[in-house]
Write an enzyme that holds these catalytic residues in place. Structure first.
Site, PDB file in Angstrom:
ATOM      1  N   GLU A   1     -30.813 106.841  30.447  1.00 35.40           N
ATOM      2  CA  GLU A   1     -31.744 106.581  31.452  1.00 35.40           C
ATOM      3  C   GLU A   1     -32.008 104.936  31.501  1.00 35.40           C
ATOM      4  O   GLU A   1     -31.757 104.612  32.355  1.00 35.40           O
ATOM      5  CB  GLU A   1     -33.370 106.924  30.364  1.00 35.40           C
ATOM      6  CG  GLU A   1     -33.822 108.237  30.644  1.00 35.40           C
ATOM      7  CD  GLU A   1     -33.007 109.063  29.263  1.00 35.40           C
ATOM      8  OE1 GLU A   1     -32.138 108.321  28.370  1.00 35.40           O
ATOM      9  OE2 GLU A   1     -33.722 110.061  28.504  1.00 35.40           O
ATOM     10  N   LYS A   2     -31.389 104.676  30.312  1.00 39.16           N
ATOM     11  CA  LYS A   2     -31.169 103.121  30.128  1.00 39.16           C
ATOM     12  C   LYS A   2     -30.178 102.719  30.939  1.00 39.16           C
ATOM     13  O   LYS A   2     -30.288 101.792  31.989  1.00 39.16           O
ATOM     14  CB  LYS A   2     -30.958 102.511  28.579  1.00 39.16           C
ATOM     15  CG  LYS A   2     -31.395 100.955  28.437  1.00 39.16           C
ATOM     16  CD  LYS A   2     -31.419 100.570  27.149  1.00 39.16           C
ATOM     17  CE  LYS A   2     -30.068 100.730  26.302  1.00 39.16           C
ATOM     18  NZ  LYS A   2     -29.618 100.628  25.243  1.00 39.16           N
TER      19      LYS A   2
END
Ligand SMILES: *[C@@H]1O[C@H](CO)[C@@H](O)[C@H](O)[C@H]1NC(C)=O
Ligand SMILES: *[C@@H]1O[C@H](CO)[C@@H](O)[C@H](O)[C@H]1NC(C)=O
Ligand SMILES: *[C@@H]1O[C@H](CO)[C@@H](O)[C@H](O)[C@H]1NC(C)=O
Ligand SMILES: *[C@@H]1O[C@H](CO)[C@@H](O)[C@H](O)[C@H]1NC(C)=O
Ligand SMILES: *[C@@H]1O[C@H](CO)[C@@H](O)[C@H](O)[C@H]1NC(C)=O
Ligand SMILES: *[C@@H]1O[C@H](CO)[C@@H](O)[C@H](O)[C@H]1NC(C)=O
Ligand SMILES: *[C@@H]1O[C@H](CO)[C@@H](O)[C@H](O)[C@H]1NC(C)=O
Ligand SMILES: *[C@@H]1O[C@H](CO)[C@@H](O)[C@H](O)[C@H]1NC(C)=O
Ligand SMILES: *[C@@H]1O[C@H](CO)[C@@H](O)[C@H](O)[C@H]1NC(C)=O
Ligand SMILES: *[C@@H]1O[C@H](CO)[C@@H](O)[C@H](O)[C@H]1NC(C)=O
Length: 568
Positions: free
Chosen positions: A478-479
């Site tokens: 996600e990051k």
């Protein structure tokens, strides 16, 4: 040898000769010709003078007698005879071909005797002509002047009334040439005047008169070969060279300085002066030399030259003047020496090569020192430019690094949490957001990352080679996604720092590979001790180069400032 015909012509030429000799050997001058030649055309009369009697050494009281060659009896004095002697002259009225031969004239005075032999040749006309080319009189006239053709040697042929009979003129044996208005019979002379003589006037002129003797008529003719000497138009002398010009000569070379004047007159003498004095006074090694050369058409080149055997510096300083005087006027022209111009082509090529070299050299230098130059520029110029970056961002860089695991050899924690802030924040005054240091516990990592990245001007990603240590991707996709979108959407610049050489980027995410290809990667070469690191090493310079330029203040000021702010 030029043949002459007729008595008078013969005498005239002999007189000229004698005129020169008489001064030296007057007694022998009577022997001007050993056997004098006389010519006559067949059928024409001739009267021959004894060559001796023309000389003044003779006594006034003398007897002159003519003899045929080898004959003891004198030629008759009978006036009716075809050949007779009368008044000291030997007459042939007319001459026939058989008369050719030698004749003697014998001069006797009281206690003096002299004898002379002459050679008479009787000619026939040349084929189809009214004269014989061997017995032409040569006469010359000069073009542009009035010329005169004289019918010579007619004095003996007076009529019984003591009149000179009328003379008729022929050119190339044809009458009628006198219709040209330029040609006129001269009054009282057996001559033709030619006005405005041209070369076309040259040719064979025959004058002919009719001599009457004892009631019989005889032709007496003389042919003149007329030459026309071309005379130049009256011309003002002028410089051929120099023409107030300069000449390029090498220092130390040998130069011949020529001054040429063209003119229609001889005896013009040009001379050289420099610095208002004659050249040979100006420099004793200069030697003037005069020369003169005749040209066709009566022209002449008068010249004076001198040599400069070795051109010295002073020779470049002056004009060399050539003068000549014509009439009451002085004419002047000068020449000046100058240093030779550098070969312009070579100059251009050389200049071009140096320019290209300079450009390459500059590019080369710039490539090597680009980072230092930019940093120096930022340090020294930026404050004065006063350009403020107002992009509403909070952080200069967002730092992303793999968290240390037990298995990892690389102290990415130390680097990201100690070394990086030490240098960039403390020494350089940047403001960093380091995940794991600046985030508040409990915050959702993704939203923090997304927000902070947007608030940063750069993203610094610290890479380590071991995939096991590498957790940017592994569990935090996600990051990674957020980062990726931020990069793409906001165009935030990414700085890749690898802590050790990474051999294989294939395992890296595509975005990393893309960034590496585009911006390159900076490799850490230092250790991981916590001692102070200098911002002036190559590594940090590279990093600083990639970082945004600081807003204001010098390094030292910021150093103090950040120290105060960030270090509690
Ligand atoms: C002239 O006379 C000499 C002697 O009488 C003779 O030998 C000679 O051949 C003659 N010459 C001519 C040209 O008649
Ligand atoms: C010239 O000739 C004449 C007659 O033949 C004679 O009387 C006279 O003395 C001569 N004169 C001389 C100088 O021989
Ligand atoms: C001839 O000779 C005599 C004496 O021998 C002399 O007095 C006379 O002057 C001479 N005449 C000439 C013309 O030479
Ligand atoms: C006389 O003149 C003719 C023509 O010039 C020449 O041929 C001849 O040899 C001359 N005779 C003598 C004896 O000089
Ligand atoms: C000769 O030439 C001059 C000038 O060219 C001219 O005036 C003159 O009439 C000419 N004379 C004759 C006789 O042709
Ligand atoms: C003059 O006559 C000679 C022959 O004696 C001839 O060769 C020449 O061509 C003639 N000159 C002219 C100008 O006709
Ligand atoms: C003289 O010459 C002319 C032509 O030149 C000619 O017609 C004439 O017959 C000649 N006369 C004599 C006597 O030879
Ligand atoms: C000057 O004149 C001489 C003789 O005519 C010639 O050889 C020379 O080349 C001339 N020099 C110049 C510079 O005209
Ligand atoms: C001047 O230069 C010419 C040409 O080089 C040479 O022949 C001559 O000897 C020189 N004269 C002097 C006096 O040097
Ligand atoms: C060359 O220079 C001289 C002196 O300076 C001057 O009198 C002359 O008229 C000039 N000649 C030319 C052709 O310019």
């Amino acid at each position: 040898m030029e043949k002459t015909s007729g008595l008078q012509q013969n005498m005239a030429s002999r007189f000229l000769l004698i005129g020169h000799l008489i001064v030296l050997i007057p007694l022998f001058s009577a022997e001007g010709c050993v056997i004098c030649d006389y010519f006559v055309l067949v059928g024409e009369p001739i009267a021959i003078t004894c060559p001796i009697i023309t000389l003044p050494v003779l006594h006034s009281d003398y007897n002159l007698t003519w003899y045929k060659n080898g004959s003891a009896t004198a030629v008759t004095t009978e006036r009716n005879a075809r050949i007779h002697q009368r008044a000291g002259l030997l007459w042939f009225i007319p001459a026939v071909l058989e008369d050719s031969g030698l004749y003697e004239c014998n001069v006797r005075s009281l206690n003096h005797s002299n004898k002379k032999t002459i050679n008479l040749t009787v000619f026939k006309n040349d084929n189809g002509l009214c004269f014989n080319g061997k017995m032409k009189f040569e006469q010359k006239v000069t073009s542009t002047n009035i010329g005169k053709i004289i019918c010579p040697d007619l004095e003996q042929f007076k009529n019984e009334e003591n009149n000179q009979p009328e003379v008729h003129w022929y050119k190339e044996c044809k009458p009628g040439f006198l219709e040209d208005k330029r040609l006129l019979l001269a009054e009282g002379e057996n001559a033709v005047l030619i006005h405005n003589v041209t070369v076309q006037d040259r040719g064979n002129y025959t004058c002919q008169m009719v001599y009457t003797y004892m009631g019989k008529q005889f032709n007496v003719s003389r042919t003149i070969g007329l030459e026309v000497k071309e005379k130049p138009l009256q011309m003002q002398p002028e410089f051929i060279y120099p023409r107030n010009n300069t000449v390029a000569v090498e220092l130390g070379s040998h130069v011949v300085m020529e001054c040429n004047v063209s003119s229609g007159i001889n005896g013009l003498i040009p001379f050289w002066q420099v610095n208002d004095e004659d050249v040979d006074i100006f420099d004793e090694t200069y030697r003037e030399q005069f020369y003169e050369e005749g040209l066709p058409h009566g022209l002449a080149v008068s010249g004076t030259k001198f040599n400069i055997s070795k051109v010295t510096v002073k020779d470049y300083a002056h004009k060399f003047f050539c003068h000549f005087i014509y009439g009451s006027q002085q004419f002047t022209a000068y020449i000046k020496l100058e240093y030779p111009a550098r070969n312009i082509q070579g100059y251009l090529i050389g200049g071009g090569v140096s320019l290209v070299f300079l450009v390459f050299f500059t590019l080369f230098i710039y490539k090597i020192f680009k980072i230092d130059i930019v940093l120096w520029y930022r340090d020294s110029c930026h404050p004065f430019l006063g350009k403020k970056v107002s992009d509403e961002k909070i952080y200069d860089a967002y730092v992303l690094y793999p968290k240390n695991r037990a298995s990892c050899l690389y102290s990415s924690d130390i680097f990201a949490l100690k070394i990086l802030p030490e240098v960039l924040e403390r020494q350089c005054g940047y403001k960093l957001f380091i995940l794991g240091r600046d985030d508040l516990p409990g915050e959702a990592v993704i939203s923090v990352a997304d927000e902070k990245i947007r608030q940063s001007r750069r993203v610094i990603i610290v890479l380590v080679p071991e995939p096991s240590c590498y957790n940017i991707l592994e569990n935090e996709s996600e990051k990674q996604l957020a980062m990726h979108s931020a990069l793409i959407q906001d165009g935030i610049k990414v700085i890749l720092i690898e802590l050790e050489k990474i051999q294989d980027y294939a395992t890296m995410p595509e975005s990393i590979r893309y960034i590496k290809q585009k911006h390159g990667v900076i490799r850490w070469k230092g250790d991981f001790s916590e001692r102070s690191h200098s911002a002036r090493t190559r590594f940090w310079k590279k990093v600083r180069y990639q970082m945004p330029s600081r807003k204001s203040g010098s390094l030292s000021q910021l150093h103090l400032l950040t120290k105060d702010l960030n270090v509690p």
